[in-house]
Every structure is written in structure tokens, then in C-alpha cells.
Design an enzyme around this catalytic site. Sequence first.
Site, PDB file in Angstrom:
ATOM      1  N   ARG A  18    -100.418 -51.566 -18.033  1.00 12.14           N
ATOM      2  CA  ARG A  18    -101.643 -52.173 -18.561  1.00 12.14           C
ATOM      3  C   ARG A  18    -101.334 -53.544 -19.186  1.00 12.14           C
ATOM      4  O   ARG A  18    -101.571 -54.590 -18.590  1.00 12.14           O
ATOM      5  CB  ARG A  18    -102.286 -51.227 -19.591  1.00 12.14           C
ATOM      6  N   ASP A  19    -100.758 -53.546 -20.353  1.00  9.03           N
ATOM      7  CA  ASP A  19    -100.511 -54.813 -21.057  1.00  9.03           C
ATOM      8  C   ASP A  19     -99.605 -55.726 -20.243  1.00  9.03           C
ATOM      9  O   ASP A  19     -99.763 -56.950 -20.231  1.00  9.03           O
ATOM     10  CB  ASP A  19     -99.861 -54.510 -22.415  1.00  9.03           C
ATOM     11  N   HIS A 210     -97.154 -52.214 -32.153  1.00  8.46           N
ATOM     12  CA  HIS A 210     -97.140 -52.890 -30.844  1.00  8.46           C
ATOM     13  C   HIS A 210     -96.713 -54.342 -31.072  1.00  8.46           C
ATOM     14  O   HIS A 210     -97.477 -55.143 -31.591  1.00  8.46           O
ATOM     15  CB  HIS A 210     -98.554 -52.798 -30.262  1.00  8.46           C
ATOM     16  N   HIS A 212     -95.044 -58.034 -29.697  1.00 10.41           N
ATOM     17  CA  HIS A 212     -94.699 -58.915 -28.580  1.00 10.41           C
ATOM     18  C   HIS A 212     -93.435 -59.675 -28.958  1.00 10.41           C
ATOM     19  O   HIS A 212     -93.137 -59.873 -30.134  1.00 10.41           O
ATOM     20  CB  HIS A 212     -95.847 -59.874 -28.272  1.00 10.41           C
ATOM     21  N   CYS A 243     -97.728 -63.710 -23.461  1.00 11.75           N
ATOM     22  CA  CYS A 243     -98.410 -63.920 -24.727  1.00 11.75           C
ATOM     23  C   CYS A 243     -99.579 -64.827 -24.395  1.00 11.75           C
ATOM     24  O   CYS A 243     -99.378 -65.942 -23.925  1.00 11.75           O
ATOM     25  CB  CYS A 243     -97.498 -64.581 -25.740  1.00 11.75           C
ATOM     26  N   ASN A 252     -94.066 -58.869 -23.753  1.00 11.71           N
ATOM     27  CA  ASN A 252     -93.854 -57.694 -24.597  1.00 11.71           C
ATOM     28  C   ASN A 252     -92.361 -57.510 -24.865  1.00 11.71           C
ATOM     29  O   ASN A 252     -91.520 -58.170 -24.260  1.00 11.71           O
ATOM     30  CB  ASN A 252     -94.392 -56.449 -23.884  1.00 11.71           C
TER      31      ASN A 252
HETATM   32 ZN    ZN Z   1     -99.824 -56.469 -26.141  1.00  8.52          ZN
END
Ligand code: ZN
Length: 319
Positions: A18-19, A210, A212, A243, A252
Site C-alpha cells: 500500500r504505502d 509509522h 519514514h 516521501c 519508508n
Molecule cells: Zn507512510
Amino acid sequence: MSENKMAKAITICEVCLRDGLQNEKTILTTEEKIDLVNKMSDAGFKVIEVGSFMSPKAVPQMANTDDVFKAMNKKPGVQYRALIANERGVDRAIACGCEKVKLNVSASVAHNIANLNMTPAESVAGFGACVEKAKAAGIGISGSISMAFGSPWDKEISIDTVKSIVEAYLKVGVDEISLSDASGMAYPTQVMEMCPEMAKAYPEVTWWLHFHNTRGLGVANIFAGIMSGFTRFDSSFAGVGGCPFVPGAAGNVATEDVLHMCDESHIETGIDLDKAIAISRQVVQYIHHPTDSYILRAGKAKDLILEVPKKRVKHEEKK
Ligand code: ZN
């Protein structure tokens, strides 16, 4: 930093699908995603973010999330979650058998007011119907607070702002909350101050962190979370995921970098590091460009058993 209690075991949520992939040019096929998700559960991942139920026009990379949910192996004991933005997302989750969804709000008051004409807490209050619908369908629901550690649009995100959002989530019935540093501004001592304070103020909350790796502090921030007794962290294979605010910046935190740190530090993850590295290499093959993963570049420390280089002195020179 007074109440540090280092966690002995942690849970990783793999967010690459996803991310990680939502900002990639290459769109993975349903089959490729299913292969990855099945390999993840086999490698020992217990929480996997499979995709999101956003508008396929806005995020074409995630358009096949429903199909992935329908056809992947669901290993018992593994939680497969998806990001949603509204009730439509809950409907899609119900239709494809997704049993865990996550909402998100930005802690940036400036950004929220400019885009939605609401404070972050007011946005969360608007999630009530979404939460009710999910719960009525037996779907677990969690919430995330992005920019919780800093935002490019606000001078500072105060801990009181973050607390007001946590309270808004609790009020609509969400008690699993992720503090997210999407802007890559968090630093370790900030994490070590914020985590114990939040844990103490809201003992009923199940916390996630979470981070980055925008400025190279991702693993340090995770370790600061571990030192503070937090046990749930997101990461992404190979560090995939941009980012959104710093062009060209690292994405990430790479899952294999986190797992390697845990392996060396004797922190249990339940995940097979070698299998994770293999999956990570597969992800890099799919996206057709190198990433910022240290372990993919340098390998595991334990694999580095080299022969000591001998100084080559010619026999004649010795005479
Ligand atoms: Zn993220």
C-alpha cells in the site's frame, strides 16, 4: 524519557503493497501482489497492509486491491488490512472479505483547514458513520494520525493537537491508533518523550508507529519506540514508498533493515529475515529501480565472514 522499558518482541506491519507501491510508476498485477502477500504470510508476517480502497482514478496503483483480497491465501492468525477514506471503503472491504480497515487524518491543522475546512479532530468526528458501518459488519477499524511528529505546513505539531485527535478517535470508537511520520521529521528523543506520554494518557489505546526514512532517522526512531516499550511498527520492503513532500528523498523504513536490527539486537519479530530479503529483492525487480535499503546493498552482518586479505610481498623484495 523516564519510563523507558525496552520491548523484547515487536510486531511489524508490512506496508509495501500500500504505502510503498501507491507512489510507484509501475502498477503491479493482481497475480504479482498475490504472490507477494502469500510469501509474506509464509515468512512470518502477522500484519500485512494489502492495499487501499480509494478511487481507482486517484490511485490507480491500488485499483486491484479488491481482487487481491478475493484471491490471496488468508493464513489463520494473520491480519490483512486496507486503508480507507470513507464509507465507500467499508463497502468495498465487506464485498471482498477484508476484515480490517484503517482511516487516516493529518495532524496538520493548517493543511486540514485549507483542504477540508475542518480541524483534524473535526475530521475524525466525521468518521463516526464509517466506524459504525465497519463494526456492524464485523470489520476491525483503526485510525492513523499522519504528521504526528511534524508537518511541512505548521511550525510545530503540539502534543496537545495530537492528543485532541486521539480523543476524537476514541469518541467515535477507534482505540487502535497509529502515530505516523509521513513527513519524515521525527527524531529519536522526540519519540522517546512522546511515546510514554501518550501511553500514559491513553492506556486503552493499542499503538502503532509509522516512520519514514526521509532524513535517515527511520530505524533510529523505531529503536526509540522499542526503547519506550512500543511494540507495533510499520515498514516497507526495500524502503519502497516516496516521501510526498521531499522529491527524491528516501521512502519508508526498509523492512529488512528493521528485521536485521532486531535480529542483531535479539528482539523477536517472528519473521524469517532471509525470506524477507528474498521478497524484498522481488519487489525491487517489479518496480525496476534501486531503493535505499542498506541490507539489500550490504547484506547481513552475519554473512560477512571474509578471509583476511594477505599482504602480497614478492619473494625477491624480501632479500
Ligand atoms: Zn507512510
